[in-house]
Design a protein around this motif. Structure first.
Motif, short mmCIF file in Angstrom:
data_model
loop_
_atom_site.label_atom_id
_atom_site.label_comp_id
_atom_site.label_asym_id
_atom_site.label_seq_id
_atom_site.Cartn_x
_atom_site.Cartn_y
_atom_site.Cartn_z
N ASN A 1 -4.61 -45.51 -9.22
CA ASN A 1 -4.91 -45.16 -9.88
C ASN A 1 -4.69 -47.19 -9.47
O ASN A 1 -5.03 -47.99 -10.80
CB ASN A 1 -5.27 -45.56 -11.57
N GLY B 1 -4.60 -51.49 -9.41
CA GLY B 1 -4.86 -52.33 -9.70
C GLY B 1 -4.98 -53.50 -8.73
O GLY B 1 -5.62 -53.03 -7.87
N CYS C 1 -8.29 -57.16 -11.95
CA CYS C 1 -9.26 -56.40 -13.06
C CYS C 1 -9.36 -56.34 -13.78
O CYS C 1 -10.20 -55.61 -14.09
CB CYS C 1 -7.18 -55.12 -12.57
N VAL D 1 -10.14 -51.56 -12.53
CA VAL D 1 -8.95 -50.74 -12.22
C VAL D 1 -9.97 -50.04 -11.05
O VAL D 1 -11.49 -49.98 -11.57
CB VAL D 1 -8.20 -50.36 -12.88
N ARG E 1 -10.33 -46.82 -11.16
CA ARG E 1 -10.58 -45.51 -11.83
C ARG E 1 -12.21 -45.62 -12.34
O ARG E 1 -13.54 -45.60 -12.04
CB ARG E 1 -10.43 -45.09 -13.08
N ASP E 2 -12.27 -47.19 -12.11
CA ASP E 2 -13.88 -47.51 -12.69
C ASP E 2 -14.76 -47.61 -11.27
O ASP E 2 -15.76 -47.79 -11.34
CB ASP E 2 -14.13 -49.02 -13.06
N VAL F 1 -14.57 -45.17 -9.43
CA VAL F 1 -14.34 -43.19 -8.74
C VAL F 1 -16.14 -42.53 -9.21
O VAL F 1 -15.88 -42.38 -10.70
CB VAL F 1 -13.06 -43.07 -9.08
N VAL G 1 -24.48 -43.47 -11.81
CA VAL G 1 -23.64 -44.49 -12.53
C VAL G 1 -23.57 -43.06 -13.92
O VAL G 1 -22.49 -43.68 -14.08
CB VAL G 1 -24.91 -45.70 -13.23
N ALA H 1 -11.87 -38.62 -14.09
CA ALA H 1 -11.19 -39.20 -14.36
C ALA H 1 -9.39 -38.95 -14.17
O ALA H 1 -8.66 -39.60 -14.39
CB ALA H 1 -11.82 -40.18 -15.20
N GLY I 1 -5.61 -41.44 -10.58
CA GLY I 1 -3.40 -41.81 -10.92
C GLY I 1 -2.85 -40.39 -11.55
O GLY I 1 -1.64 -40.64 -11.61
N ARG J 1 -16.83 -45.14 -21.55
CA ARG J 1 -15.39 -44.27 -20.81
C ARG J 1 -14.68 -45.89 -20.53
O ARG J 1 -13.96 -45.96 -20.72
CB ARG J 1 -15.90 -43.38 -19.93
N ASP J 2 -15.83 -46.42 -19.81
CA ASP J 2 -15.18 -48.09 -19.44
C ASP J 2 -14.95 -48.81 -20.54
O ASP J 2 -14.00 -49.63 -20.16
CB ASP J 2 -15.72 -48.45 -18.35
N VAL K 1 -4.83 -53.88 -20.72
CA VAL K 1 -6.22 -53.24 -19.47
C VAL K 1 -5.57 -52.73 -18.50
O VAL K 1 -6.71 -51.68 -17.92
CB VAL K 1 -6.41 -55.20 -18.94
N LYS K 2 -4.41 -52.48 -18.14
CA LYS K 2 -4.04 -51.57 -16.71
C LYS K 2 -2.51 -51.03 -17.79
O LYS K 2 -2.23 -51.26 -18.47
CB LYS K 2 -3.60 -52.60 -15.68
N VAL L 1 -0.42 -47.11 -16.22
CA VAL L 1 -0.99 -45.56 -15.32
C VAL L 1 -0.22 -45.17 -15.26
O VAL L 1 0.16 -43.59 -14.46
CB VAL L 1 -1.59 -46.45 -13.80
N ASP M 1 -4.37 -39.38 -17.34
CA ASP M 1 -6.01 -40.40 -17.87
C ASP M 1 -6.36 -39.53 -18.87
O ASP M 1 -7.42 -39.52 -19.04
CB ASP M 1 -5.89 -40.79 -16.81
N ALA N 1 -8.75 -40.52 -20.77
CA ALA N 1 -10.21 -41.13 -20.24
C ALA N 1 -11.22 -39.60 -20.31
O ALA N 1 -11.96 -38.71 -20.56
CB ALA N 1 -10.26 -41.04 -18.90
N ASP O 1 -30.36 -47.56 -14.00
CA ASP O 1 -28.94 -46.34 -13.23
C ASP O 1 -29.23 -44.88 -12.77
O ASP O 1 -28.50 -44.50 -13.08
CB ASP O 1 -27.75 -45.95 -14.63
#
Lengths: 451, 451
Positions: free
Chosen positions: A146, A148, A152, A157, A159-160, A162, A182, A192, A196, B159-160, B182-183, B185, B189, B192, B370
């Motif tokens: 995952n 960064g 970011c 990151v 994950r957002d 994939v 989407v 998700a 990572g 999720r985001d 924000v980050k 790992v 996860d 998520a 979307d």
């Protein structure tokens, strides 16, 4: 194990190597850490079928498998040791599809992030995840950690980005996770979960990733110097607090400026004891940069602004020179804590306290926009001295106390295992171990890493 | 079960209700589906401790628990039945923290999305997830279903926006997942994984969510009419293909326009057989809208553009009137497939084929930006007739064939269980079941839903 090797050679022929140099190269990553002994073999998978064949043999013979991309990790997560198969996916490096209208690409895991972006760039497209290693790191590795990077806070990151994955399980079965749309909420979000997971749950053999259109227009870049690192951190916080959203906001402390001056012959440290580079993109870039410049100047920063791309590169040169300059000073342990961005000044204070306590200098870079700091521990020799780990441990604990995490983007791998429980707590740690067992009941996927 | 009820009353007093009307209200959600029998009790949890106490008793007595937010689900995921405890988190409705500088908020699960946005709006802030139900749906429910909405192509799905969660496990233990940075790992996860898990893995009792600054400046809104639904879908695809990123892009087909005209007395259907509303925000809104207007006009659309907020609301009135207009025609099963956005025209063709085959009219709305479509099946009476389910099943299969998913944002719940395996495949389905068992070994969390 000999049995495993014989079976691999029979099934995969030339894709299996036991060449000493190749085995040795799989014992290390960019952390500098080296495993005790070379792995059993390196498999250079050419296809999903190769990966499946490898995993079936590994499963049948209970042989551990370390999946490896470009080997640019900084936590020892993809290094191989005695009795292990290192499964490289670097030969699976093709872009299978670029769908401009749906803004997605289907790629193999071995393609380099930078190469993918070259190909996309020709069409005005862009894969946003941007680890500092992007020129040399693989998309599969970016997903497995995952990754960064610098962008970011504004662009998310890995994950957002994939949408879906193809994954080979420990027993060789192929799973297709996620979708090309989407949206999608069918069942638990295993895509998700896989992002990572550092090679512990399966082997990523294909990824459907979200791409973006390249951001149009000029970028606006500010380089600024401050009397102290707290001032620089305060300026970055004030920029965010004013509602501005830089694409990049990078902070460099005094020891790092000194290292850069020594390495490249510049005189950055005569202008201040901390440096903040800020870059804006998009339609409002110039306007946002002017507002940021006002904030910086009010707070006592010595700043210059440019909207010229070449000049911008010159302004960012200090940041780009930081890692090689530090590497020139000795062996470097690049650490990776992350805190809420307003706690950056507190985190710098905590690092200063560790410096005093241990008599160390800890040059530190920060992705200030997202609160991710890279304190660098520099020492002589190949192995991290115990005292350095002790000092690093105190830095990790400080990050946790400030509401942060012990790794923002590098992962746990081998090197941070001993602190994992401090962050997760015993209950969550056990739950994570059980999830690992669901995917890998025999424990053959990257054993000894993370947990 | 009597034992469970006695224990609950002893532990939680007034928070436990067996009032017939309250039990009956927990048998339904907005899908219209009603369970066969009322649940054992409704617990109105006031605190994390109440949730823990409920789960400990449920665990000890092996009593099933259905976690419930505002009850606005459309898949039967939060309805209670005989012998089940319905655990409502709606009384836990406070905002615990708004951190403007770190752009995060800490909230309890029962707060309504719309209410949270009112509170944030007073400070120029914004929680981006925007299901159409936002005025009446809870943030906890939004997270449990990974709610989508109108703005997802530009601003992401729920999720985001989730950084961390507090979750009570089946046995009453409290877990803290994720972080405030924000980050991060550290380990798998699980944050998520929890988002979109529909009450099967734990009870969400607190959320740390990412917030944004309200988008500044005027919005630019286009309403446009077309000779056919394929033309409208083509216009939406062309807008995306031109590199424009609308905040909102909503498509309405002919049967829906007819329903709106009949319900509100408008004459929309005289202007075309399909309607596309497009809204841009941000600094380039007016310019992007002008470019979109050109594209629409070139493609034969009959369009008007405004940058006035009141006029924009008038242009969006058709979309807002769609659901009540359809509801006035009979009982409505609102379906929810999602496809890559370029496959929208194909998906409309597939729906038309199902209409012909079954002699049905299936009014359809789409979040065109979307690729998320809501085909509406309208019938008499309370229960979905078998033939309607059969027709819906053909719509789901078509979405899967086009690279999409059988649910973009509503979830599986009870109503889509039978198609889950079609999308996931047997191997992934079993893996998901095993993950469920890790979190909930006795199977007391929302049993019979999803799987």
């Amino acid at each position: 194990m000999t049995n495993a090797l014989a079976l691999l050679k029979e099934a995969l022929g030339d894709a299996v190597t036991t060449d000493a140099a190749r085995l040795a190269s799989a014992q290390v990553d960019e952390s500098g850490h080296r495993s005790d002994a070379p792995p059993l073999a390196v498999v250079e998978a050419r296809s999903i079928e190769d990966v499946q064949a490898t995993m079936r043999i590994a499963s049948q013979t209970r042989t551990p498998v370390v999946t490896r991309g470009a080997g640019t990790g900084l936590a020892g997560g993809a290094i191989g040791s005695a009795g292990e198969i290192v499964l490289s996916t670097m030969a699976m490096d093709q872009v299978l599809e670029i769908n401009e209208a749906d803004l997605l690409a289907v790629v193999q895991p071995g393609i380099l992030n930078g190469r993918l972006n070259e190909i996309l760039g020709e069409r005005g497209l862009w894969f946003a995840p941007d680890p500092a290693s992007k020129a040399i790191s693989s998309v599969g590795g970016n997903i497995a950690t995952n990754a960064g990077g610098l962008l970011c806070a504004k662009y998310g990151v890995t994950r957002d980005a994939v949408l879906g994955l193809k994954v080979v399980l420990a027993d060789g079965r192929l799973l297709t996770l996620g979708h090309r749309s989407v949206k999608g909420v069918t069942g638990f979000d295993l895509t998700a979960l896989m992002v990572g997971s550092e090679g512990l749950l399966g082997v990523i053999v294909e990824a459907t990733v979200r791409i973006r259109r390249a951001v149009e227009g000029a970028v606006a870049t500010i380089a600024s110097f401050y009397p102290g690192v707290r001032d620089a951190a305060a300026a970055s916080a004030a920029i965010t607090a004013a509602g501005l959203q830089p694409a990049i906001m990078e902070l460099i402390d005094q020891p790092t400026l000194n290292a850069i001056d020594a390495y490249v012959g510049s005189s950055l440290s005569t202008r201040g004891t901390a440096h903040l580079a800020v870059q804006f993109d998009g339609p409002a870039a110039a306007d946002e940069a002017r507002r940021a410049l006002e904030i910086i100047t009010e707070l006592g920063g010595d700043a210059e602004l440019t909207t010229d791309r070449a000049e911008a590169e010159a302004l960012l040169a200090a940041r780009r020179a930081a890692h090689p300059s530090l590497a020139a000073m000795g062996t470097t342990l690049i650490e990776d804590v992350s805190v809420p961005r307003t706690r950056l000044p507190d985190m710098f204070d905590a690092i200063a306290e560790v410096e005093r306590k241990y008599g160390l200098t800890i040059p530190t870079l920060a992705h200030a926009g997202d609160g991710n700091l890279h304190p660098n521990f520099i020492f002589e020799g190949a192995d991290v001295p115990d005292e350095i780990w002790e000092a690093a441990g105190e830095v990790f604990q400080a990050a946790l106390r400030l509401g942060g995490t012990l790794t923002g983007e590098h992962g746990i791998g081998l090197l941070k295992k001993r602190w994992l429980g401090h962050e997760l707590g015993a209950d969550q740690l056990e739950l994570q171990r059980e999830i690992k067992r669901v995917f890998d009941p025999d424990g053959i996927l990257n054993p000894g890493k993370v947990f």
